[in-house]
Design a protein around this motif. Structure first.
Motif, PDB file in Angstrom:
ATOM      1  N   SER A 109      48.579 125.537 -49.927  1.00  0.00           N
ATOM      2  CA  SER A 109      48.057 124.924 -48.696  1.00  0.00           C
ATOM      3  C   SER A 109      46.716 125.524 -48.305  1.00  0.00           C
ATOM      4  O   SER A 109      45.778 124.812 -47.935  1.00  0.00           O
ATOM      5  CB  SER A 109      49.066 125.083 -47.554  1.00  0.00           C
ATOM      6  N   LEU A 110      46.610 126.850 -48.394  1.00  0.00           N
ATOM      7  CA  LEU A 110      45.348 127.487 -48.023  1.00  0.00           C
ATOM      8  C   LEU A 110      44.220 127.088 -48.961  1.00  0.00           C
ATOM      9  O   LEU A 110      43.129 126.703 -48.518  1.00  0.00           O
ATOM     10  CB  LEU A 110      45.514 129.010 -48.021  1.00  0.00           C
ATOM     11  N   LEU A 111      44.471 127.137 -50.270  1.00  0.00           N
ATOM     12  CA  LEU A 111      43.425 126.793 -51.224  1.00  0.00           C
ATOM     13  C   LEU A 111      43.086 125.308 -51.168  1.00  0.00           C
ATOM     14  O   LEU A 111      41.912 124.924 -51.169  1.00  0.00           O
ATOM     15  CB  LEU A 111      43.867 127.182 -52.642  1.00  0.00           C
ATOM     16  N   GLY A 112      44.117 124.464 -51.121  1.00  0.00           N
ATOM     17  CA  GLY A 112      43.888 123.022 -51.150  1.00  0.00           C
ATOM     18  C   GLY A 112      43.187 122.512 -49.912  1.00  0.00           C
ATOM     19  O   GLY A 112      42.259 121.692 -49.996  1.00  0.00           O
ATOM     20  N   LEU A 113      43.589 123.000 -48.748  1.00  0.00           N
ATOM     21  CA  LEU A 113      42.971 122.535 -47.508  1.00  0.00           C
ATOM     22  C   LEU A 113      41.569 123.090 -47.336  1.00  0.00           C
ATOM     23  O   LEU A 113      40.699 122.427 -46.752  1.00  0.00           O
ATOM     24  CB  LEU A 113      43.848 122.916 -46.312  1.00  0.00           C
ATOM     25  N   TYR A 114      41.325 124.300 -47.835  1.00  0.00           N
ATOM     26  CA  TYR A 114      39.974 124.846 -47.753  1.00  0.00           C
ATOM     27  C   TYR A 114      39.032 124.110 -48.703  1.00  0.00           C
ATOM     28  O   TYR A 114      37.908 123.754 -48.335  1.00  0.00           O
ATOM     29  CB  TYR A 114      39.975 126.342 -48.078  1.00  0.00           C
ATOM     30  N   ALA A 115      39.508 123.866 -49.926  1.00  0.00           N
ATOM     31  CA  ALA A 115      38.675 123.179 -50.925  1.00  0.00           C
ATOM     32  C   ALA A 115      38.663 121.670 -50.732  1.00  0.00           C
ATOM     33  O   ALA A 115      37.913 120.976 -51.424  1.00  0.00           O
ATOM     34  CB  ALA A 115      39.167 123.517 -52.327  1.00  0.00           C
ATOM     35  N   ARG A 116      39.474 121.156 -49.802  1.00  0.00           N
ATOM     36  CA  ARG A 116      39.586 119.727 -49.497  1.00  0.00           C
ATOM     37  C   ARG A 116      40.109 118.934 -50.694  1.00  0.00           C
ATOM     38  O   ARG A 116      39.751 117.768 -50.892  1.00  0.00           O
ATOM     39  CB  ARG A 116      38.252 119.152 -49.010  1.00  0.00           C
ATOM     40  N   LYS A 117      40.996 119.526 -51.488  1.00  0.00           N
ATOM     41  CA  LYS A 117      41.680 118.832 -52.585  1.00  0.00           C
ATOM     42  C   LYS A 117      43.002 118.310 -52.030  1.00  0.00           C
ATOM     43  O   LYS A 117      44.091 118.794 -52.367  1.00  0.00           O
ATOM     44  CB  LYS A 117      41.907 119.786 -53.754  1.00  0.00           C
ATOM     45  N   MET A 118      42.902 117.302 -51.185  1.00  0.00           N
ATOM     46  CA  MET A 118      44.036 116.908 -50.373  1.00  0.00           C
ATOM     47  C   MET A 118      45.175 116.294 -51.180  1.00  0.00           C
ATOM     48  O   MET A 118      46.336 116.688 -51.042  1.00  0.00           O
ATOM     49  CB  MET A 118      43.577 115.950 -49.271  1.00  0.00           C
ATOM     50  N   GLU A 119      44.869 115.311 -52.015  1.00  0.00           N
ATOM     51  CA  GLU A 119      45.935 114.632 -52.761  1.00  0.00           C
ATOM     52  C   GLU A 119      46.647 115.597 -53.692  1.00  0.00           C
ATOM     53  O   GLU A 119      47.883 115.606 -53.783  1.00  0.00           O
ATOM     54  CB  GLU A 119      45.353 113.457 -53.557  1.00  0.00           C
ATOM     55  N   LEU A 120      45.874 116.444 -54.386  1.00  0.00           N
ATOM     56  CA  LEU A 120      46.468 117.382 -55.323  1.00  0.00           C
ATOM     57  C   LEU A 120      47.343 118.403 -54.608  1.00  0.00           C
ATOM     58  O   LEU A 120      48.485 118.663 -55.012  1.00  0.00           O
ATOM     59  CB  LEU A 120      45.368 118.090 -56.116  1.00  0.00           C
ATOM     60  N   SER A 121      46.827 119.005 -53.528  1.00  0.00           N
ATOM     61  CA  SER A 121      47.609 120.020 -52.818  1.00  0.00           C
ATOM     62  C   SER A 121      48.843 119.408 -52.175  1.00  0.00           C
ATOM     63  O   SER A 121      49.908 120.047 -52.118  1.00  0.00           O
ATOM     64  CB  SER A 121      46.739 120.735 -51.779  1.00  0.00           C
ATOM     65  N   PHE A 122      48.739 118.162 -51.698  1.00  0.00           N
ATOM     66  CA  PHE A 122      49.896 117.495 -51.097  1.00  0.00           C
ATOM     67  C   PHE A 122      50.973 117.255 -52.150  1.00  0.00           C
ATOM     68  O   PHE A 122      52.165 117.511 -51.904  1.00  0.00           O
ATOM     69  CB  PHE A 122      49.454 116.176 -50.471  1.00  0.00           C
ATOM     70  N   ALA A 123      50.569 116.809 -53.333  1.00  0.00           N
ATOM     71  CA  ALA A 123      51.535 116.554 -54.404  1.00  0.00           C
ATOM     72  C   ALA A 123      52.224 117.852 -54.835  1.00  0.00           C
ATOM     73  O   ALA A 123      53.455 117.892 -55.001  1.00  0.00           O
ATOM     74  CB  ALA A 123      50.835 115.901 -55.597  1.00  0.00           C
ATOM     75  N   ILE A 124      51.446 118.913 -55.009  1.00  0.00           N
ATOM     76  CA  ILE A 124      52.036 120.197 -55.411  1.00  0.00           C
ATOM     77  C   ILE A 124      52.960 120.727 -54.322  1.00  0.00           C
ATOM     78  O   ILE A 124      54.029 121.287 -54.607  1.00  0.00           O
ATOM     79  CB  ILE A 124      50.929 121.220 -55.729  1.00  0.00           C
ATOM     80  N   THR A 125      52.574 120.541 -53.071  1.00  0.00           N
ATOM     81  CA  THR A 125      53.405 120.988 -51.947  1.00  0.00           C
ATOM     82  C   THR A 125      54.753 120.289 -51.951  1.00  0.00           C
ATOM     83  O   THR A 125      55.800 120.927 -51.721  1.00  0.00           O
ATOM     84  CB  THR A 125      52.677 120.730 -50.618  1.00  0.00           C
TER      85      THR A 125
END
Length: 472
Positions: free
Chosen positions: A302-318
């Motif tokens: 969540s921290l890396l994805g939301l900071y880097a704005r990789k929303m779809e990828l971080s949401f899927a991994i989450t």
């Protein structure tokens, strides 16, 4: 069910981590020295100019809601036993108001006694800061044993009088002017949410649906007020004493309420003799280790994805990690399994809901806080609490977490020990210069920040071990 006092040391460790991360984030080098994820997302390097339109989330943005969540989870432990033993709602309410006023005083006093706001030579400034620490100890110290207990009313009263005189003299000498509107915003938010959260817990004791009904209504109120200039935003912005009480502070109840619910569930489990022994050896270390890794991975992604704005990828991994965590919990043979299985739906709603709401108001932001920020960080805090339960209960690492647990038991001391004790002592003794290397300013700055944080943690933990606390 027992009505005795229960200590939840995994919660102490989470609170200790939050307070020490606050200390670290306030002492790391600035001026663009480190990557952007080492600072608040909305204060990016190199200029660190606040940008309210910049979305993202870093570990620095997580520490405050983590502390708020911990404070909420502690409320049932603080007041539940008293109420079980027959303390009236009126007495609890009186204590809540007294604590609110005490925290408000602490917010004002600590702000005025910090050395960086003083107009004086460095040597004088550091001495004044140390004197300020001594005064705050007199006012807010709460020893649990020893001769000072006999004078538990006289000592803080004397300290308060001396502090008022000291602040007045600083104003006369031009060192720092006094103003009630000059206060530590973090402590003032804590004062407001502690009062609001305590009232909600009293309501819960009468009506169990009060917490989540309040959560839903506060969410609706917050969303309407954030939608622009309207009659609801007028209510949101109104206050008879805006610097002291504000809906803008109370929005953090959306973090506190999940914490209160978590504290209720955990306290009920710890006091229920039918669930089993906490010391039961599960022989289930592999599953517990998987839970620990999945929980930490959820936070990191969540921290890396939301900071880097990789929303779809971080949401899927989450989503994948959330499913995996649930499957591991189902297989966990532990005293804590039914506790976190019960809490898991709340974790899912907060984390997944935080992602679903992320696009609102231009993306997740700490200031002004978006709804996604408030509920996602509450969910991540629940996951971190689970991680500390595994470390403390399953792997028996209580001894290694001495600094975290001790700081969590003594958070007020940890909050001011850096600015009013450790840093002044390092400066006055010349030790600060030994930590700086011209060839490696960034590295030496980080080393200094880590040393200050460790010293704060050790001082706070040793004081807690000696039953010497700062409280209101």
């Amino acid at each position: 069910m027992s009505t005795g006092k229960v200590r939840f040391e995994a919660l102490d460790a989470l609170r200790g981590l939050a307070i020490l991360m606050m200390v670290l984030s306030g002492t790391i080098p600035f001026e663009g020295a480190l990557p952007g994820w080492m600072y608040h997302a909305q204060l990016p390097p190199p200029q660190h100019v606040f940008n309210p339109d910049w979305p993202g989330l870093t570990w620095v943005d997580l520490v405050f809601p983590m502390f708020l969540f911990s404070m909420g989870a502690a409320i049932p432990f603080s007041f539940g036993g008293r109420m079980d033993r027959g303390t009236t709602h009126a007495k609890i309410a009186g204590h809540l108001i007294w604590r609110f006023l005490g925290l408000a005083v602490f917010a004002v006093v600590s702000q005025h006694l910090r050395p960086w706001g003083m107009d004086a030579p460095d040597f004088v400034k550091w001495l004044l800061a140390l004197l300020g620490m001594a005064l705050m100890l007199l006012v807010f110290a709460s020893p649990a044993k020893g001769w000072a207990v006999k004078y538990s009313f006289l000592i803080p009263l004397t300290g308060l009088v001396l502090t008022i005189v000291f602040l007045g003299l600083m104003g006369i000498e031009g060192v720092r002017d006094f103003s009630l509107k000059s206060f530590d915003i973090i402590i003032m938010v804590l004062a407001n949410t502690a009062l609001g959260g305590g009232i909600l817990y009293l309501m819960f004791r009468k009506w169990h649906q009060a917490l989540w009904v309040s959560f839903a209504l506060l969410t609706a109120f917050f969303l309407s007020a954030r939608d622009g200039n309207n009659w609801m935003s007028n209510i949101y912005d109104w206050s008879p004493v805006p610097w002291l009480v504000s809906w803008n502070y109370l929005k953090y109840l959306l973090v506190l309420i999940p914490g209160i619910y978590t504290g209720i569930v955990c306290r009920n489990a710890l006091q229920n003799p039918d669930i089993g022994s906490r010391q039961e050896k599960t022989g289930n270390a592999r599953i517990a280790f998987g839970i620990l890794l999945a929980g930490i991975a959820l936070v990191v992604v969540s921290l890396l994805g939301l900071y880097a704005r990789k929303m779809e990828l971080s949401f899927a991994i989450t989503i994948v990690l959330t499913v995996g965590l649930f499957l591991l919990l189902k297989e966990w043979r532990s005293f804590w399994r039914p506790v976190f299985v019960k809490l898991f739906p709340v974790i899912v709603v907060l984390i997944i809901g935080g992602y679903l709401l992320e696009p609102l108001h231009g993306g997740i932001k700490k200031d002004p806080a978006t709804l996604s920020y408030l509920i996602l960080t509450a969910g991540l805090s629940m996951v971190l609490l689970l991680a500390f339960v595994v470390l403390n209960e399953e792997f028996g690492l209580k001894g290694l977490m001495f600094i975290l647990i001790g700081s969590g038991k003594n958070p007020m001391m940890a909050y001011v020990a850096g600015s009013n004790l450790v840093i002044p002592v390092l400066a006055l003794t010349g030790m600060e210069s030994l930590l700086y290397f011209d060839e490696m300013p960034v590295v030496s700055g980080m080393v200094k920040a880590i040393i200050i944080t460790l010293m704060v943690g050790i001082i706070s933990a040793l004081a807690a071990q000696k039953k010497f606390f700062m409280r209101v």
